[in-house]
Scaffold this motif. Structure first.
Motif, PDB file in Angstrom:
ATOM      1  N   UNK A  70      -6.260  -2.081  -8.317  1.00  0.00           N
ATOM      2  CA  UNK A  70      -5.220  -3.256  -9.778  1.00  0.00           C
ATOM      3  C   UNK A  70      -4.042  -2.243  -9.836  1.00  0.00           C
ATOM      4  N   UNK A  71      -3.530  -1.296  -8.898  1.00  0.00           N
ATOM      5  CA  UNK A  71      -2.203  -0.736  -9.314  1.00  0.00           C
ATOM      6  C   UNK A  71      -1.116  -1.940  -9.588  1.00  0.00           C
ATOM      7  N   UNK A  72      -0.604  -1.535 -10.831  1.00  0.00           N
ATOM      8  CA  UNK A  72       0.797  -2.235 -11.014  1.00  0.00           C
ATOM      9  C   UNK A  72       1.431  -2.616  -9.547  1.00  0.00           C
ATOM     10  N   UNK A  73       1.702  -3.407  -9.155  1.00  0.00           N
ATOM     11  CA  UNK A  73       3.280  -2.956  -7.785  1.00  0.00           C
ATOM     12  C   UNK A  73       3.099  -4.222  -7.753  1.00  0.00           C
ATOM     13  N   UNK A  74       3.963  -4.642  -9.261  1.00  0.00           N
ATOM     14  CA  UNK A  74       5.182  -6.050  -8.883  1.00  0.00           C
ATOM     15  C   UNK A  74       6.553  -5.495 -10.213  1.00  0.00           C
ATOM     16  N   UNK A  75       7.377  -6.127 -10.041  1.00  0.00           N
ATOM     17  CA  UNK A  75       8.284  -5.869 -11.234  1.00  0.00           C
ATOM     18  C   UNK A  75       7.498  -6.768 -12.442  1.00  0.00           C
ATOM     19  N   UNK A  76       7.569  -8.165 -12.414  1.00  0.00           N
ATOM     20  CA  UNK A  76       7.270  -8.843 -12.822  1.00  0.00           C
ATOM     21  C   UNK A  76       6.327  -8.243 -13.611  1.00  0.00           C
ATOM     22  N   UNK A  77       4.584  -7.928 -13.738  1.00  0.00           N
ATOM     23  CA  UNK A  77       3.785  -7.848 -14.401  1.00  0.00           C
ATOM     24  C   UNK A  77       4.157  -6.590 -14.793  1.00  0.00           C
ATOM     25  N   UNK A  78       4.861  -5.636 -14.590  1.00  0.00           N
ATOM     26  CA  UNK A  78       5.279  -4.387 -15.131  1.00  0.00           C
ATOM     27  C   UNK A  78       6.243  -4.729 -16.776  1.00  0.00           C
ATOM     28  N   UNK A  79       7.438  -5.546 -15.757  1.00  0.00           N
ATOM     29  CA  UNK A  79       8.361  -5.839 -17.421  1.00  0.00           C
ATOM     30  C   UNK A  79       7.272  -6.808 -18.851  1.00  0.00           C
ATOM     31  N   UNK A  80       6.202  -7.701 -17.880  1.00  0.00           N
ATOM     32  CA  UNK A  80       5.259  -8.361 -19.194  1.00  0.00           C
ATOM     33  C   UNK A  80       4.679  -7.319 -20.102  1.00  0.00           C
ATOM     34  N   UNK A  81       4.135  -5.979 -19.310  1.00  0.00           N
ATOM     35  CA  UNK A  81       3.666  -5.069 -20.678  1.00  0.00           C
ATOM     36  C   UNK A  81       4.657  -4.767 -20.995  1.00  0.00           C
TER      37      UNK A  81
END
Length: 412
Positions: A70-81
């Protein structure tokens, strides 16, 4: 009439005030340089947000396989967090087209979402500055020092075996970012076996460092097989692991892994804390498991602009590391890897840090400052200049406080 002690205190009291003054500023600022242990409540809140976003249970969070999957590999998901702007998100995407990124949910939880200059964030989140083409992809010429696939050998009695390109988090300053391709890939047993055969055939090799990527990303069975093979070689005295797992994926330090490692002593583990915030309840527990198994732990910090190029930050980090039984081992001057120029610092910054640490904290908290010679010339220590003069009859030094003294240098 005063006692001898009263006279001594009157005559020497100033020297103790001078000692206090030498760390006065640090004492004032160290409370603002928080470890993850000291900011555990904010980290816990961020962890809860990430778990909710991923629909995770506490049991899953503690499973390193779940963390990797479940590593974060999408910019959108990192941005949300982290609450990033659209512009920041687009910049992460642009960097991701050239350089891969992946962040474990755990390590993402350690980032302070309220601090754009957070040292953990700077290590993990792609920066638009990475598109600067200064530097080289392989400034240490590892390719030129490879006598067998997977091996780098620069010294007469030791070598490294790179057994994977997988990490829990892909550091933005990584010296081997050229190896981090589109897909995770372990070296297979045939490849690793050939590297071990090279060790077997070269009897001067007494010290083997298993690294990657992150050596602990292999499964337990493969790690035990590597250890069995290396321990079957009579001239191999020391086996070391280079891993950032205690920092970026502490869930990997399982009881099962630790029980395997301690069967093959002497085993050493060098890990890689760069900022005090990385010392959390979970990373502390991981280090303590290893230490309790009799495994000496060393820390190899890389000096990084905006992360730790500050004498007070390094002092706080190294003192905190000793409390979790990790010995500060090296401070590495940053390598001139392509895409990492925003992390580079001047040698003077490293020397200032070393000069500050000496005398103002325990010697165990003072690592060796190292610059790697280009093209594989090896580790070269750099020290502040304490030797002012040396002659046939005397040597002149300066102390950590800047006081000059002379010792006899003549044998009568």
């Amino acid at each position: 009439m005063g006692t001898v002690y009263d006279v001594y205190r009157e005559n020497n009291g100033n020297r103790f005030e001078e000692l206090k003054r030498s760390i006065e500023t640090y004492e004032q600022v160290k409370g603002t340089i928080k470890t993850g242990l000291e900011d555990r409540e904010k980290i816990a809140r961020q962890k809860a947000r990430i778990m909710e976003r991923l629909g995770a249970t506490e049991e899953q969070w503690k499973d390193y396989r779940w963390q990797l999957k479940n590593r974060f590999t999408r910019a959108e998901d990192i941005a949300e967090m982290l609450g990033l702007s659209a512009e920041e998100t687009d910049r992460i995407k642009a960097v991701g087209e050239r350089y891969r990124f992946a962040i474990s949910p755990y390590y993402l939880s350690v980032i302070d979402p309220d601090n754009p200059s957070c040292g953990v964030r700077r290590q993990a989140i792609p920066s638009f500055d990475e598109l600067n083409d200064q530097g080289e992809l392989d400034p240490m010429d590892e390719a030129g020092w490879t006598p067998e696939e997977l091996i780098t050998r620069r010294y007469p009695d030791r070598l490294i075996i790179k057994v994977t390109n997988i990490c829990g988090m892909y550091c933005r300053f990584c010296q081997r970012r050229r190896m981090i391709g589109e897909h995770d890939a372990h070296a297979d047993r045939e490849q690793i076996g050939k590297a071990i055969d090279y060790v077997r055939k070269n009897k001067e090799i007494r010290d083997v460092l298993i690294t990657g990527g992150d050596a602990f990303m292999h499964d337990d069975a493969t790690i035990e097989w590597m250890l069995e093979e290396l321990r079957s070689i009579p001239h191999v005295e020391i086996i070391r692991f280079g891993t950032r797992a205690p920092v970026t994926l502490p869930q990997r330090i399982t009881d099962s892994l630790v029980n395997i490692l301690k069967k093959y002593h002497p085993i050493y583990v060098n890990t890689h804390f760069n900022n005090p915030r990385e010392i959390t309840e979970e990373s502390k527990a991981a280090c303590e498991k290893l230490a309790n198994a009799g495994i000496p732990l060393g820390n190899q910090m890389v000096l990084l602009n905006g992360v730790n190029n500050d004498k007070y930050v390094v002092c706080k980090l190294n003192q905190a590391l000793l409390t979790i039984r990790v010995k500060p081992y090296y401070i590495f001057h940053p390598k001139t890897v392509k895409g990492t120029s925003h992390f580079w610092v001047r040698v003077e910054e490293g020397l200032e840090i070393m000069d500050y640490l000496r005398g103002r904290t325990s010697g165990m908290a003072v690592p060796t400052y190292i610059v790697n010679g280009p093209k594989g010339l090896g580790k070269t220590p750099i020290l502040p200049n304490y030797l002012c003069y040396i002659g046939k009859d005397k040597a002149v030094f300066r102390s950590w406080q800047g006081k000059v003294f002379t010792i006899q240098n003549e044998i009568r």
